[in-house]
Enzyme design. Structure first.
Site, short mmCIF file in Angstrom:
data_model
loop_
_atom_site.label_atom_id
_atom_site.label_comp_id
_atom_site.label_asym_id
_atom_site.label_seq_id
_atom_site.Cartn_x
_atom_site.Cartn_y
_atom_site.Cartn_z
N CYS A 113 0.82 -1.23 0.00
CA CYS A 113 0.00 0.00 0.00
C CYS A 113 0.85 1.27 0.00
O CYS A 113 0.34 2.36 -0.31
CB CYS A 113 -0.96 0.00 1.18
N HIS A 281 -3.97 6.97 1.52
CA HIS A 281 -4.21 5.61 1.05
C HIS A 281 -5.59 5.16 1.51
O HIS A 281 -6.01 5.42 2.64
CB HIS A 281 -3.12 4.68 1.61
N ASN A 311 -10.03 -1.07 -1.29
CA ASN A 311 -8.59 -0.81 -1.22
C ASN A 311 -7.94 -1.37 -2.49
O ASN A 311 -7.91 -2.58 -2.68
CB ASN A 311 -8.03 -1.49 0.04
N1 ACO Z 1 -18.43 -9.25 8.27
C1 ACO Z 1 -19.01 -9.41 9.47
N2 ACO Z 1 -18.34 -9.54 10.62
C2 ACO Z 1 -17.00 -9.50 10.54
C3 ACO Z 1 -16.31 -9.34 9.32
C4 ACO Z 1 -17.09 -9.20 8.16
N3 ACO Z 1 -16.54 -9.00 6.91
N4 ACO Z 1 -14.99 -9.33 9.57
C5 ACO Z 1 -14.83 -9.50 10.88
N5 ACO Z 1 -16.04 -9.61 11.48
C6 ACO Z 1 -16.32 -9.77 12.90
C7 ACO Z 1 -15.17 -10.40 13.65
O1 ACO Z 1 -15.21 -11.80 13.53
C8 ACO Z 1 -15.42 -9.90 15.06
O2 ACO Z 1 -16.41 -10.70 15.64
P1 ACO Z 1 -16.34 -11.11 17.20
O3 ACO Z 1 -16.42 -9.80 17.93
O4 ACO Z 1 -17.51 -11.99 17.35
O5 ACO Z 1 -15.00 -11.79 17.36
C9 ACO Z 1 -16.02 -8.52 14.86
O6 ACO Z 1 -16.50 -8.49 13.50
C10 ACO Z 1 -15.02 -7.41 15.06
O7 ACO Z 1 -13.83 -7.74 14.33
P2 ACO Z 1 -12.57 -6.81 14.30
O8 ACO Z 1 -11.51 -7.43 13.46
O9 ACO Z 1 -12.22 -6.41 15.70
O10 ACO Z 1 -13.20 -5.54 13.56
P3 ACO Z 1 -12.58 -4.12 13.31
O11 ACO Z 1 -13.50 -3.09 13.78
O12 ACO Z 1 -11.14 -4.02 13.74
O13 ACO Z 1 -12.60 -4.04 11.71
C11 ACO Z 1 -11.08 -4.22 9.85
C12 ACO Z 1 -11.87 -4.95 10.95
C13 ACO Z 1 -12.07 -3.56 8.90
C14 ACO Z 1 -10.25 -5.22 9.10
C15 ACO Z 1 -10.17 -3.12 10.48
O14 ACO Z 1 -9.49 -3.66 11.60
C16 ACO Z 1 -9.17 -2.57 9.51
O15 ACO Z 1 -9.52 -1.96 8.51
N6 ACO Z 1 -7.86 -2.69 9.80
C17 ACO Z 1 -6.81 -2.14 8.97
C18 ACO Z 1 -6.72 -2.76 7.61
C19 ACO Z 1 -5.57 -2.13 6.84
O16 ACO Z 1 -5.28 -0.96 6.96
N7 ACO Z 1 -4.86 -2.90 6.08
C20 ACO Z 1 -3.63 -2.39 5.50
C21 ACO Z 1 -3.72 -2.27 4.09
S1 ACO Z 1 -3.65 -3.79 3.27
C22 ACO Z 1 -2.06 -3.96 2.63
O17 ACO Z 1 -1.16 -3.24 2.89
C23 ACO Z 1 -1.85 -5.17 1.84
#
Ligand code: ACO
Length: 354
Positions: A113, A281, A311
């Site tokens: 990214c 980004h 993304n």
């Molecule tokens: N649909 C429904 N529920 C989901 C999903 C989904 N797609 N994904 C996760 N959940 C659930 C989880 O299982 C969890 O359930 P639980 O509470 O029963 O365990 C709950 O939702 C909360 O999950 P979290 O992972 O804590 O959710 P969060 O609010 O952190 O959001 C996310 C997740 C969107 C991935 C976020 O953490 C994020 O965007 N992180 C950064 C991503 C990023 O910047 N990546 C870098 C770029 S990629 C690259 O460089 C290749």
């Protein structure tokens, strides 16, 4: 003083639009969850005949046309992607060949990214040092190969098949739901040209890399740490699909992006309100809202398109640049800060006068 000026841009979005509701037909997710947690409403995926280099080529054609630059003038290619057509060679020379460029040097950038910003610094350094005068800088991705679902499941999501996933397929797809809902396929390109003694151009950069946490966001399989580098067992385990600790990445991204943005602004004596745009980004709308607030930016300074495209990794920043140029939000002379965070971990910011 010689500076690298962005004189044209272009972008190409993959053809198949997939909504959150369509994703929810093949895994345990919902439109509401995806929108609320990430800001993504839809993404586009490439059809089977389209590879990353093809999106890059289409974007580059448009960027050259917008810049009024002939292919014969390009003397350097920099191609950033984490989803190259082949393990090797990288996409740089593929693009050179498909576009019909001269046999110019072609660099492949592997900083995910942050790839576009790493590429921008490399392009700028070549221009400033006199090694290049006209650079084609491309960021493109085809993520659909990372997606865990079968062809039949995908057809069901798109509504072209009546056969729903089996229980095993549903559970398998759902295992990766936090990751796969975030990504989309696109390419975007800019043309940079050497200019003498003007105000416009790339002004400054700051890049960082820190490998300590690399396992929080990486692809565990299909690498030369394994002998052979790929095998059916890896696929059965799902090791060809990225692992992501979303919360950890979220925290690191917000901290690092704010720090690096502040640092570049401070070094250049620029106050946040002097910036016309901040191109962040597009990994998660919540990350960017947090950063915008911490930096004291106004809403209109921080354009976003994650809701439309998800993304698109190395393509997000040039795609935003291109959209804002085309709709008039970005005009020559405007001051722009670009900020990114990605796997590696890698992050950085670039200050540019458009
Ligand atoms: N649909 C429904 N529920 C989901 C999903 C989904 N797609 N994904 C996760 N959940 C659930 C989880 O299982 C969890 O359930 P639980 O509470 O029963 O365990 C709950 O939702 C909360 O999950 P979290 O992972 O804590 O959710 P969060 O609010 O952190 O959001 C996310 C997740 C969107 C991935 C976020 O953490 C994020 O965007 N992180 C950064 C991503 C990023 O910047 N990546 C870098 C770029 S990629 C690259 O460089 C290749």
């Amino acid at each position: 003083m010689t500076r690298a000026v962005i004189v044209g841009s272009g972008s190409e979005i993959a053809p198949t639009r997939v909504t959150n509701a369509q994703m929810a037909r093949i895994m345990d997710t919902s439109d509401e969850w995806i929108r609320e947690r990430s800001g993504v409403e839809a993404r586009h995926f490439a059809t089977p005949e389209i590879a990353t280099s093809d999106l890059g080529v289409a974007a580059a054609e448009k960027a050259l046309a917008a810049a009024g630059v002939a292919k014969a003038e390009v003397d350097l290619v920099v191609f950033a992607t984490m989803t190259p057509d082949h393990y090797f060679p990288g996409c740089g020379t593929l693009l050179q060949h498909k576009l019909g460029l001269r046999t110019v040097p072609c660099f492949d950038i592997r900083q995910q990214c942050s790839g576009f910003l790493y590429g921008l610094q490399l392009a700028d350094a070549h221009v400033r040092s006199g090694l290049a005068k006209t650079v084609l800088l491309v960021g493109a991705e085809v993520h659909i190969g990372f997606m865990p679902w079968t062809r039949e499941n995908y057809a069901y999501a798109l509504g072209t098949s009546d056969v729903p996933p089996t229980k095993e397929e549903w559970d398998w797809n759902s295992r990766f739901r936090h990751l796969v809902v975030l990504f989309g396929d696109a390419g975007a390109a800019v043309v940079l040209r050497a200019a003498e003694d003007g105000e416009r151009g790339v002004l400054d950069h700051e890049l960082h890399g820190a490998g300590a946490d690399y396992e929080k966001l990486y692809v565990p399989g299909t690498g030369f740490k394994h002998r052979p580098y790929t095998d059916p067992e890896q696929f059965k385990r799902g090791d060809h699909i990225p692992v992501m600790d979303g919360r950890h990445v979220f925290k690191m991204a917000t901290t690092s992006m704010v720090e690096v943005a502040r640092s570049v602004l401070q070094k250049n004596g620029v106050a946040p309100d002097q910036l016309k745009l901040v191109l962040m980004h597009q990994a998660n709308q919540r990350i960017n809202e947090y950063c915008a607030k911490a930096l004291g930016l106004r809403e209109e300074q921080v354009p976003h398109n994650i809701h439309k495209y998800g993304n698109t990794t190395a393509a997000t920043i040039p795609l935003l640049w291109d959209e804002c140029t085309r709709d008039g939000r970005l005009r020559p002379g405007d001051l722009v800060l670009m900020v990114a965070f990605g796997a590696g971990m890698t992050w950085g910011a670039s200050l540019v006068r458009a």
